[in-house]
Design an enzyme around this catalytic site. Structure first.
Site, PDB file in Angstrom:
ATOM      1  N   TYR A  31       1.887  -2.803  36.773  1.00 38.90           N
ATOM      2  CA  TYR A  31       2.227  -3.883  37.596  1.00 38.90           C
ATOM      3  C   TYR A  31       1.316  -5.059  36.338  1.00 38.90           C
ATOM      4  CZ  TYR A  31       0.969  -7.861  39.851  1.00 38.90           C
ATOM      5  OH  TYR A  31       1.378  -9.419  40.721  1.00 38.90           O
ATOM      6  N   ARG A  61     -10.778 -10.531  41.430  1.00 34.38           N
ATOM      7  CA  ARG A  61     -11.928 -11.679  42.079  1.00 34.38           C
ATOM      8  C   ARG A  61     -10.942 -12.311  43.366  1.00 34.38           C
ATOM      9  NH1 ARG A  61     -10.238 -16.606  38.710  1.00 34.38           N
ATOM     10  NH2 ARG A  61      -9.206 -16.018  39.462  1.00 34.38           N
ATOM     11  N   ARG A  93      -0.547 -11.789  50.440  1.00 35.90           N
ATOM     12  CA  ARG A  93      -0.391 -11.065  49.136  1.00 35.90           C
ATOM     13  C   ARG A  93      -1.457  -9.591  49.179  1.00 35.90           C
ATOM     14  NH1 ARG A  93      -0.213 -16.285  46.326  1.00 35.90           N
ATOM     15  NH2 ARG A  93      -2.233 -15.664  45.487  1.00 35.90           N
ATOM     16  N   PHE A 132      -8.666 -19.594  20.193  1.00 38.21           N
ATOM     17  CA  PHE A 132      -7.722 -19.395  21.828  1.00 38.21           C
ATOM     18  C   PHE A 132      -7.887 -17.528  23.010  1.00 38.21           C
ATOM     19  CE2 PHE A 132      -3.477 -17.495  23.501  1.00 38.21           C
ATOM     20  CZ  PHE A 132      -3.201 -18.558  24.619  1.00 38.21           C
TER      21      PHE A 132
END
Length: 458
Positions: A211, A258, A268, A328
């Site tokens: 997933y 978290r 969910r 980044f």
């Protein structure tokens, strides 16, 4: 098992063709969240690195200004300007670091983000029936080449990226083929993966990995391929999909861990059943105070599983050569390790929101500009977790084992010597500016609920 199914769908709300007969595969496996323009290429000089504030975009009031490269401002098309406005509207954590990337890579990553945000918005919208959503996800990558395609029936907060998808898709088609191919491929694979998980909850730990691969690992792989395509990074960065996948999995698992309480309140569930079923018969029961001990045991098990990606994170970052790419990539990763440290054995995960303090977040952003600093940050937060490991925690041995591996990797001189980490004054200034902007952003958005795919991330 995959079972072939042919579905005739009337695609209400889709601009362009109103009906389509689509062959789709019904799978057993959902994304959460988060190119080459002819405009500018190569590395930026000090002048080119300046950031300026644009006026608010007419479609939505900004809580914070949009920042784009000063030298590219005048050469931007109206549609590209709008894309950067959408980037700032839809991204919490990544907008600033995307716009700090060098040259044409900046535009490629901006469009990549918006395409995946649009795809994610379709997946997240529970008002779209499955018989309509599955074909949309499977064929979303084809809409990139349909100039008039848009979707006007979404109820999600980020629906504007679907309603005005022609603005995004035209800038996609303006990118060079080396970027278009990557974005289209990742969009296709992610859409298929999202459809796979629509009707099935995450069961085993292996399925949790799959997933997270579909919703975040593919993002890491796509970004890595874009880095290499831009020639700012070596080809090996784009070829090593295992390390790139781990970068995404580490961020996504941190988000999922978290966001337990927020996800439960919104109906969910992303914690894998194989983990939580060891401690309770219903995942939602972890929110009850009488089940705190079991809840913490499951939490610590999942944090331990997420930590196993950290050695790959160190290896990946140590390969990077371009400073803007390093920043980044490194900033979300150090935010993630700090978040995991804050979550470990913390009852607040089941009672409210676990947040990194604004001052700590800015400090991390300013520090995460070289490999030595990143390794120090990882070592620090790993040590914090180590100090919280209980003698009675069921995952104690596994936790101690992975923390030992992380410590060895963090202290390894090989990672340090594999990339030059001398900073020019331009990049030091850019890091300080980014931190200042981040402080402004964090102050403006404090008290807002965290977004689905940001790092948070997305």
């Amino acid at each position: 098992m995959r079972i072939g199914a042919r579905i005739h769908v009337h695609m209400a709300g889709v601009c362009g063709k109103s009906a389509a007969s689509l062959s789709v595969l019904k799978r057993s496996f959902s994304l959460r969240a988060s190119p080459r323009s002819v405009l500018a290429g190569g590395r930026r000089s000090a002048q080119e690195g300046r950031l300026v504030s644009l006026p608010p975009h007419p479609f939505r009031a900004h809580r914070h200004p949009a920042y784009v490269c000063f030298s590219c401002q005048d050469s931007m098309s109206d549609t590209l300007r709008t894309c950067y406005a959408y980037l700032n509207q839809t991204s919490r954590s990544f907008a600033a670091v995307i716009q700090a990337l060098d040259g044409e890579l900046r535009h490629a990553v901006c469009i990549f983000y918006l395409v995946l945000r649009a795809l994610d918005t379709v997946e997240d919208d529970m008002t779209i029936p499955l018989e309509q959503k599955v074909p949309l996800l499977h064929h979303f990558h084809t809409f990139l080449y349909q100039p008039d395609w848009c979707f006007t029936e979404s109820k999600e907060k980020d629906r504007r990226v679907l309603e005005d998808f022609p603005t995004i898709s035209v800038e996609f088609r303006n990118l060079g083929p080396e970027y278009r191919d990557v974005i289209s491929d990742i969009c296709h694979r992610m859409g298929v993966g999202m459809a796979d998980f629509l009707e099935t909850k995450v069961g085993s730990m292996k399925e949790w990995d799959w997933y997270c691969h579909y919703v975040a690992g593919l993002v890491g792989i796509g970004l890595s391929r874009l880095f290499s395509a831009s020639q700012l990074e070596d080809p090996e960065v784009g070829r090593d999909t295992e390390l790139a996948n781990s970068m995404g999995l580490f961020l996504q698992k941190t988000n999922i861990i978290r966001d337990y309480l927020e996800d439960q309140r919104e109906g969910r569930a992303f914690w894998p059943q194989e983990a939580w079923s060891q401690f309770t018969s219903r995942l939602e029961d972890f929110a009850h105070p009488q089940n705190l001990s079991s809840a913490l045991s499951c939490l610590n098990l999942l944090v331990t599983d997420a930590l196993r990606h950290v050695p790959d994170v160190i290896a990946y970052l140590s390969r990077l050569r371009n400073q803007s790419v390093f920043n980044f990539c490194a900033i979300p990763q150090v935010m993630a390790i700090a978040t995991l440290s804050a979550c470990y054995n913390n009852p607040q995960v089941f009672q409210g929101v676990v947040k990194i303090r604004k001052g700590q977040a800015v400090t991390l952003m300013m520090q995460a500009t070289n490999m030595s600093a990143v390794q120090s940050i990882i070592t620090q937060h790993s040590q914090e977790i180590l100090q919280k490991v209980s003698m009675t925690d069921p995952s104690r041995e596994k936790t101690l084992c992975i923390l030992t591996v992380i410590r060895e990797k963090s202290l390894s001189p090989a990672a340090l010597s594999s990339r030059a980490h001398h900073l020019s004054p331009v990049y030091v200034s850019a890091a300080m500016l980014l931190a200042a902007l981040s402080w402004q952003y964090l102050s403006a958005t404090s008290g807002q609920p965290p977004g689905g795919a940001d790092m948070q991330g997305h």
